[in-house]
Design a protein around this motif. Structure first.
Motif, PDB file in Angstrom:
ATOM      1  N   MET A 105       0.766  -1.168   0.150  1.00 36.70           N
ATOM      2  CA  MET A 105       0.000   0.107   0.005  1.00 36.70           C
ATOM      3  C   MET A 105       0.955   1.420  -0.238  1.00 36.70           C
ATOM      4  SD  MET A 105      -2.806   1.196   2.864  1.00 36.70           S
ATOM      5  CE  MET A 105      -3.342  -0.202   2.944  1.00 36.70           C
ATOM      6  N   PHE A 106       0.307   2.155  -0.703  1.00 41.12           N
ATOM      7  CA  PHE A 106       1.344   3.432  -0.897  1.00 41.12           C
ATOM      8  C   PHE A 106       0.375   4.614  -0.395  1.00 41.12           C
ATOM      9  CE2 PHE A 106       3.691   0.653  -3.061  1.00 41.12           C
ATOM     10  CZ  PHE A 106       4.911   0.808  -2.927  1.00 41.12           C
ATOM     11  N   ALA A 107       0.858   5.631   0.219  1.00 41.24           N
ATOM     12  CA  ALA A 107       0.145   6.797   0.595  1.00 41.24           C
ATOM     13  C   ALA A 107       0.696   7.966   0.024  1.00 41.24           C
ATOM     14  CB  ALA A 107       0.117   7.110   1.961  1.00 41.24           C
ATOM     15  N   THR A 108      -0.216   8.965  -0.349  1.00 41.16           N
ATOM     16  CA  THR A 108       0.108  10.242  -0.843  1.00 41.16           C
ATOM     17  C   THR A 108      -0.656  11.263   0.316  1.00 41.16           C
ATOM     18  OG1 THR A 108       0.182   9.653  -3.080  1.00 41.16           O
ATOM     19  CG2 THR A 108       0.102  12.024  -2.632  1.00 41.16           C
ATOM     20  N   VAL A 109       0.453  12.248   0.846  1.00 42.64           N
ATOM     21  CA  VAL A 109       0.006  13.346   1.553  1.00 42.64           C
ATOM     22  C   VAL A 109       0.251  14.408   1.185  1.00 42.64           C
ATOM     23  CG1 VAL A 109       0.063  14.188   3.955  1.00 42.64           C
ATOM     24  CG2 VAL A 109       0.685  11.705   3.669  1.00 42.64           C
ATOM     25  N   ARG A 110      -0.973  15.389   1.088  1.00 44.61           N
ATOM     26  CA  ARG A 110      -0.520  16.680   0.385  1.00 44.61           C
ATOM     27  C   ARG A 110      -1.084  17.622   1.572  1.00 44.61           C
ATOM     28  NH1 ARG A 110      -2.391  13.454  -3.896  1.00 44.61           N
ATOM     29  NH2 ARG A 110      -4.630  13.591  -3.474  1.00 44.61           N
ATOM     30  N   ARG A 111      -0.257  18.612   1.682  1.00 45.74           N
ATOM     31  CA  ARG A 111      -0.496  19.706   2.762  1.00 45.74           C
ATOM     32  C   ARG A 111      -0.682  21.274   2.196  1.00 45.74           C
ATOM     33  NH1 ARG A 111       0.747  21.182   8.273  1.00 45.74           N
ATOM     34  NH2 ARG A 111       1.374  23.255   8.444  1.00 45.74           N
ATOM     35  N   TYR A 112      -2.222  21.553   2.093  1.00 46.62           N
ATOM     36  CA  TYR A 112      -2.122  22.988   1.544  1.00 46.62           C
ATOM     37  C   TYR A 112      -2.224  23.962   2.588  1.00 46.62           C
ATOM     38  CZ  TYR A 112      -4.141  19.992  -2.290  1.00 46.62           C
ATOM     39  OH  TYR A 112      -4.078  19.086  -3.220  1.00 46.62           O
ATOM     40  N   GLU A 113      -1.485  25.242   2.466  1.00 42.62           N
ATOM     41  CA  GLU A 113      -1.255  26.298   3.449  1.00 42.62           C
ATOM     42  C   GLU A 113      -1.943  27.297   2.953  1.00 42.62           C
ATOM     43  OE1 GLU A 113       2.858  26.117   4.511  1.00 42.62           O
ATOM     44  OE2 GLU A 113       2.815  24.332   5.525  1.00 42.62           O
ATOM     45  N   GLY A 114      -2.098  28.325   3.754  1.00 42.80           N
ATOM     46  CA  GLY A 114      -2.641  29.668   3.211  1.00 42.80           C
ATOM     47  C   GLY A 114      -3.943  29.892   2.662  1.00 42.80           C
ATOM     48  N   ILE A 115      -4.922  28.762   3.260  1.00 47.02           N
ATOM     49  CA  ILE A 115      -6.181  28.815   2.866  1.00 47.02           C
ATOM     50  C   ILE A 115      -7.012  29.760   3.825  1.00 47.02           C
ATOM     51  CG2 ILE A 115      -8.370  27.431   2.517  1.00 47.02           C
ATOM     52  CD1 ILE A 115      -6.453  24.877   2.177  1.00 47.02           C
ATOM     53  N   ASP A 116      -7.875  30.814   3.497  1.00 44.65           N
ATOM     54  CA  ASP A 116      -8.676  31.698   3.941  1.00 44.65           C
ATOM     55  C   ASP A 116      -9.787  31.013   4.650  1.00 44.65           C
ATOM     56  OD1 ASP A 116     -11.001  33.621   4.545  1.00 44.65           O
ATOM     57  OD2 ASP A 116      -9.234  35.039   3.834  1.00 44.65           O
ATOM     58  N   SER A 117      -9.861  31.075   5.889  1.00 45.87           N
ATOM     59  CA  SER A 117     -11.029  30.300   6.629  1.00 45.87           C
ATOM     60  C   SER A 117     -12.561  30.612   5.857  1.00 45.87           C
ATOM     61  CB  SER A 117     -11.033  30.681   8.057  1.00 45.87           C
ATOM     62  OG  SER A 117     -11.520  32.063   8.205  1.00 45.87           O
ATOM     63  N   SER A 118     -12.596  31.699   5.400  1.00 46.40           N
ATOM     64  CA  SER A 118     -14.037  31.923   4.787  1.00 46.40           C
ATOM     65  C   SER A 118     -14.231  30.894   3.391  1.00 46.40           C
ATOM     66  CB  SER A 118     -14.159  33.229   4.354  1.00 46.40           C
ATOM     67  OG  SER A 118     -13.117  33.639   3.386  1.00 46.40           O
ATOM     68  N   ASN A 119     -13.099  30.417   3.079  1.00 45.31           N
ATOM     69  CA  ASN A 119     -13.141  29.233   1.862  1.00 45.31           C
ATOM     70  C   ASN A 119     -13.423  27.844   2.194  1.00 45.31           C
ATOM     71  OD1 ASN A 119     -13.183  31.480  -0.232  1.00 45.31           O
ATOM     72  ND2 ASN A 119     -10.885  31.617   0.173  1.00 45.31           N
ATOM     73  N   MET A 120     -13.277  27.569   3.483  1.00 47.94           N
ATOM     74  CA  MET A 120     -12.975  26.054   3.897  1.00 47.94           C
ATOM     75  C   MET A 120     -14.170  25.469   3.585  1.00 47.94           C
ATOM     76  SD  MET A 120     -10.174  25.465   5.292  1.00 47.94           S
ATOM     77  CE  MET A 120      -8.689  25.761   6.474  1.00 47.94           C
ATOM     78  N   ASP A 121     -15.449  25.973   3.863  1.00 47.67           N
ATOM     79  CA  ASP A 121     -16.749  25.241   3.836  1.00 47.67           C
ATOM     80  C   ASP A 121     -16.956  25.018   1.973  1.00 47.67           C
ATOM     81  OD1 ASP A 121     -17.456  24.995   6.285  1.00 47.67           O
ATOM     82  OD2 ASP A 121     -18.920  26.801   6.188  1.00 47.67           O
TER      83      ASP A 121
END
Length: 103
Positions: free
Chosen positions: A1-17
């Motif tokens: 099994m292989f995993a891919t982890v992607r980390r996204y930074e700098g997202i404005d909280s108003s765009n989370m939903d």
């Protein structure tokens, strides 16, 4: 099994939903159709950071999921929400355990 982890930074909280909704409605269905797909997780780690974990049978399949995710960002025109490219980590899962859950 292989995993891919992607980390996204700098997202404005108003765009989370909006981002969460789009991931569930359009990205997850695309990823789940890929050969070797096992599972996908989206994690709100707080402070404008979201991480995702995708599990696949092979490294090639895991790497393909990163290409699909990148294409998805362009197709959904999310460059304004995901302004910074993700930090991607991929590799073989060397320890794994899942507890059986009865539905």
């Amino acid at each position: 099994m292989f995993a891919t982890v992607r980390r996204y930074e700098g997202i404005d909280s108003s765009n989370m939903d909006e981002l969460t909704k789009k991931v569930g409605e359009t990205l997850v269905p695309k990823l789940s159709k890929l050969p070797g797909f096992s599972s996908y997780f989206l994690i709100d780690t707080g402070n404008g950071v979201m991480s995702s974990i995708g599990l696949f049978d092979t490294s090639t399949q895991a790497n393909e999921s990163t290409r699909v995710a990148s294409e998805w960002v362009r197709d959904e025109k999310l460059e304004n929400i995901l302004q910074n490219p993700p930090k991607v980590t991929a590799g073989e899962v060397i320890v794994h355990r899942t507890n059986g859950v009865k539905a």
